[in-house]
Design a protein around this motif. Structure first.
Motif, PDB file in Angstrom:
ATOM      1  N   UNK A  26       0.708  -1.043   0.012  1.00  0.00           N
ATOM      2  CA  UNK A  26      -0.078  -0.122  -0.236  1.00  0.00           C
ATOM      3  C   UNK A  26       0.882   1.123  -0.199  1.00  0.00           C
ATOM      4  N   UNK A  27       0.222   2.211  -0.729  1.00  0.00           N
ATOM      5  CA  UNK A  27       0.923   3.614  -0.660  1.00  0.00           C
ATOM      6  C   UNK A  27      -0.135   4.501  -0.177  1.00  0.00           C
ATOM      7  N   UNK A  28      -0.402   5.455   0.803  1.00  0.00           N
ATOM      8  CA  UNK A  28      -0.885   6.812   1.237  1.00  0.00           C
ATOM      9  C   UNK A  28      -0.924   7.784   0.614  1.00  0.00           C
ATOM     10  N   UNK A  29      -1.570   8.287  -0.015  1.00  0.00           N
ATOM     11  CA  UNK A  29      -1.498   9.758  -0.798  1.00  0.00           C
ATOM     12  C   UNK A  29      -2.263  11.487   0.057  1.00  0.00           C
ATOM     13  N   UNK A  30      -1.677  12.094   0.291  1.00  0.00           N
ATOM     14  CA  UNK A  30      -2.464  12.813   1.182  1.00  0.00           C
ATOM     15  C   UNK A  30      -1.629  13.820   1.121  1.00  0.00           C
TER      16      UNK A  30
END
Length: 219
Positions: free
Chosen positions: A141-145
Motif C-alpha cells: 500500500x501507499x497513502x497519498x495525503x
C-alpha cells in the motif's frame, strides 16, 4: 517495487511448472497464456494489468487453471484528518495542531489464483467462455495525503483544541481475498496460437471492486 520483484519470482516459478506441456493422452490439453491490459474502477483512472496463466481440461468444455496477476488499484477517498505533531528540540517542546486530507489509497497487487473456464462452444475460430477465479492477494500500500495545514502551536498537550488531540493511525490491509467473474473468447490464429479477449469483474474483501480488460496469446 518489492511486490513487483516478488511477482517476477512467482512468474519464473510459474513458467518452470507450466513450460512442460502434458502429452500423456490425446484428450488432455494444456495451455499457457500471457495477457496484458488495464484495471480500472468507476472513480479512478486505468492502470496496467498483467496475467500469466496455465490451464488444462477435465472435460471437452471445462478447463481448470492457476495463475498470477499483477496490477495496481487506486481508491480515491476524501477523509479529513485532525491531529497533532510534537516537537522536542533542545528542551523546546511544542505541540502543533495540524490537518490534512487523505486523498487516495494506492495498492500494488499480486494475486495467486485458481479457477475454471467453461467454454460454451469449442469452435475452430471463436470459442466463447465463462471465467470464475478465486485469488489470494499480496498488497503493497501507499497513502497519498494533501499538504498539511497548521493551526497553531501550544506549549502543552492540554492547550490543544479537543478536535486535534487524537493520534491518527491509518489502516491499510497487506493481503486480501478476491473473487473474479468474467467472460471472454479465444480466436484461433493457427494450430498453435490463440488470441484471448477477456473482461473480468474483481470482487475483493479489502479493496475497492474493479474491472479488468485483458488481451493476450494462448499457446
Amino acid at each position: 517495487m518489492i511486490v513487483f520483484k516478488n511477482f517476477l519470482l512467482f512468474f519464473l516459478l510459474f513458467i518452470t511448472i507450466y513450460s512442460q506441456k502434458s502429452s500423456n493422452t490425446s484428450f488432455a490439453v494444456t495451455r499457457l497464456s500471457l495477457l496484458g491490459g488495464i484495471t480500472f474502477t468507476t472513480d479512478s483512472d486505468s492502470r496496467l494489468a498483467l496475467c500469466f496463466e496455465g490451464s488444462t481440461n477435465i472435460t471437452e468444455s471445462i478447463f481448470i487453471k492457476t495463475g498470477l496477476n499483477y496490477t495496481n488499484i487506486n481508491e480515491p477517498v476524501n477523509i479529513t484528518i485532525k491531529t497533532y505533531d510534537y516537537i522536542n528540540i533542545q528542551l523546546i517542546k511544542k505541540y502543533y495542531a495540524i490537518s490534512y486530507i487523505i486523498e487516495e489509497k494506492q495498492y500494488q497487487v499480486i494475486s495467486i489464483y485458481t479457477g475454471t473456464q467453461y467454454f460454451f462452444i469449442n469452435d475452430n475460430i471463436f470459442s466463447p467462455y465463462l471465467n470464475l477465479d478465486f485469488a489470494y492477494n499480496f498488497l503493497d500500500p501507499f497513502i497519498q495525503n494533501s499538504p498539511r495545514t497548521y493551526y497553531g502551536d501550544y506549549d502543552n498537550f492540554e492547550e490543544l483544541p479537543n478536535e486535534f488531540k487524537y493520534s491518527h493511525q491509518e489502516y491499510y490491509p497487506l493481503s486480501s481475498f478476491r473473487f473474479t467473474f468474467g467472460v471472454g473468447t479465444q480466436y484461433r490464429v493457427s494450430n498453435t496460437f490463440l488470441i484471448d479477449f477477456r473482461y473480468q469483474y474483481l470482487l475483493d474483501t479489502e479493496l475497492i471492486n474493479s474491472h479488468q480488460f485483458l488481451v493476450g496469446l494462448t499457446l
